[in-house]
Write a protein that holds these residues in place. Structure first.
Motif, PDB file in Angstrom:
ATOM      1  N   PRO A 134     -18.920  10.467  75.696  1.00 14.39           N
ATOM      2  CA  PRO A 134     -19.919  10.374  76.866  1.00 14.39           C
ATOM      3  C   PRO A 134     -19.884  11.547  77.823  1.00 14.39           C
TER       4      PRO A 134
ATOM      5  N   ARG B  92     -31.245  10.432  73.905  1.00 16.77           N
ATOM      6  CA  ARG B  92     -30.401   9.786  72.841  1.00 16.77           C
ATOM      7  C   ARG B  92     -28.751   9.644  73.323  1.00 16.77           C
ATOM      8  N   MET B  93     -28.579   9.791  74.430  1.00 22.40           N
ATOM      9  CA  MET B  93     -27.447   9.979  75.065  1.00 22.40           C
ATOM     10  C   MET B  93     -26.372   8.779  74.935  1.00 22.40           C
ATOM     11  N   HIS B  94     -27.206   7.644  74.960  1.00 17.87           N
ATOM     12  CA  HIS B  94     -26.495   6.246  75.168  1.00 17.87           C
ATOM     13  C   HIS B  94     -25.655   6.081  73.615  1.00 17.87           C
ATOM     14  N   TRP B  95     -26.618   6.384  72.810  1.00 18.31           N
ATOM     15  CA  TRP B  95     -26.068   6.150  71.253  1.00 18.31           C
ATOM     16  C   TRP B  95     -25.329   7.260  70.864  1.00 18.31           C
TER      17      TRP B  95
ATOM     18  N   ALA C 101     -22.294   1.503  70.077  1.00 22.07           N
ATOM     19  CA  ALA C 101     -23.675   0.953  70.418  1.00 22.07           C
ATOM     20  C   ALA C 101     -24.752   1.191  69.380  1.00 22.07           C
TER      21      ALA C 101
ATOM     22  N   ALA D 254     -22.370  14.156  78.547  1.00 24.25           N
ATOM     23  CA  ALA D 254     -23.094  14.281  79.700  1.00 24.25           C
ATOM     24  C   ALA D 254     -23.048  15.704  80.514  1.00 24.25           C
TER      25      ALA D 254
ATOM     26  N   GLY E  66     -23.444   9.289  72.459  1.00 26.87           N
ATOM     27  CA  GLY E  66     -22.247   9.206  73.262  1.00 26.87           C
ATOM     28  C   GLY E  66     -21.305   7.871  72.923  1.00 26.87           C
ATOM     29  N   ASP E  67     -21.709   6.826  72.467  1.00 28.52           N
ATOM     30  CA  ASP E  67     -20.930   5.794  71.867  1.00 28.52           C
ATOM     31  C   ASP E  67     -21.462   5.044  70.848  1.00 28.52           C
TER      32      ASP E  67
END
Length: 344
Positions: free
Chosen positions: A33, A54-57, A63, A37, A59-60
């Motif tokens: 992440p 789609r950084m949340h997915w 998730a 970022a 990066g993790d």
């Protein structure tokens, strides 16, 4: 049970044609992440807005599918049989990245992943999801976490066993498989990949500014390319292999197991003059089943015209001039630029 099953998974993966198979947990990439970022904050992603969205997915991985307990990471070799850089020295020909000289790897790798996944369900139950470069999955980071290899200074995955000519795929599963250890960095003081980049796309080791990368410029970038960069692109018309080809670990490269990765003769070192004349129908016909088809005729011919402008071949000036009024603004601009270049 976990170790025994993993051994069976590895054996099955190798029988399917993969060169390596390792396991990690979805949460084994805690540094992704922050790195992602920083990449987006610096603007290195260029026009690839989906990376920011789609950084949340991305990066993790946990998730992406919270129920997953294990990630089976796989590598499939596409190592070239001949020198991939030979065509770069042919100014009237186009250089197409090794991975795109035949069938679309997405389809081929995904079919192997699905066969492996079906086998796993039949043997041990559980649920699975397969991914190959078409979902927000940090394949290279997961590959290093699983021990497939390490992310080299060119940011691609490198292995001491098979170099860096490999596609990555993953099978997420709810099964609890014994994870392998993380691979450590073996680049040492080597800077071969960084020095090989024609456009200086690496601000620092392990960092890539996609906005200067020829692979990005020829595939993802829409519209005209900055003139300073197009002059450095040489005859590379789809992708770029310079940093990959420069890696010394390729002395251990494993031959591709699938002959459909071998270059089609007409795509090994195609004539720029012929490619420039492609209309939409001709483009679709030539690149049927190829990953190149995705970028469309206009972007591809734009790339071809940059190569013509860099060729120094005055015989190609009329070819470029014939496209100076092309309906696509980027193609017309590229043609006019090529004509100016060839007039000296």
């Amino acid at each position: 049970m976990s170790e025994a099953l993993k051994g069976q998974v590895i054996a099955q993966a190798l029988s399917e044609g993969f060169v390596s198979c390792r396991v990690c947990r979805p949460w084994d990439v805690p540094d992704v992440p922050e790195r992602l970022a920083a990449f987006v904050e610096a603007g290195y992603h260029g026009q690839m807005g989906w990376m920011a969205e789609r950084m949340h997915w991305r990066g993790d991985p946990a998730a992406l599918w919270p129920e997953a307990r294990s990630v089976i990471m796989l590598a499939e070799s596409y190592a070239p049989a001949a020198d991939p850089m030979a065509v770069v020295g042919m100014p009237d020909r186009g250089a197409i990245s090794v991975y795109a000289r035949n069938r679309d790897y997405h389809d081929m790798v995904k079919k192997r992943l699905k066969r492996l996944a079906r086998w796993l369900i039949a043997e041990a139950g559980g649920e699975v999801k397969v991914f190959v470069d078409t979902a927000p999955v940090p394949e290279k980071a997961l590959g290093q976490a699983a021990g497939l290899g390490w992310q080299g200074k060119h940011t691609n995955l490198v292995s001491r066993d098979w170099g860096n000519w490999a596609f990555l795929g993953s099978v997420f599963t709810t099964l609890d498989l014994a994870p392998d250890g993380r691979e450590r960095d073996h680049c040492g003081s080597c800077r071969s990949c960084l020095a090989a980049c024609p456009t200086d796309a690496f601000p620092a080791p392990y960092q890539l500014d996609a906005r200067r990368c020829i692979s990005y410029l020829t595939i993802e970038h829409r519209g005209p390319v900055d003139e300073e960069l197009r002059a450095r692109m040489g005859n590379r018309i789809y992708g770029c292999d310079d940093c990959l080809a420069a890696c010394p670990w390729n002395k251990f490269a494993v031959a591709a197991s699938d002959m459909r990765y071998a270059a089609r003769p007409e795509l090994n070192s195609p004539y720029l003059a012929e490619l420039a004349m492609l209309d939409d129908a001709g483009f679709r016909s030539l690149f049927s089943g190829s990953p190149i088809k995705r970028i469309g005729r206009d972007r591809f011919v734009r790339n071809v015209l940059y190569a013509i402008g860099n060729s120094g071949e005055t015989a190609l000036r009329d070819v470029a001039a014939s496209l100076a009024d092309d309906p696509d603004p980027a193609v017309a601009d590229a043609a006019q630029w090529a004509v100016r270049r060839l007039r000296g």
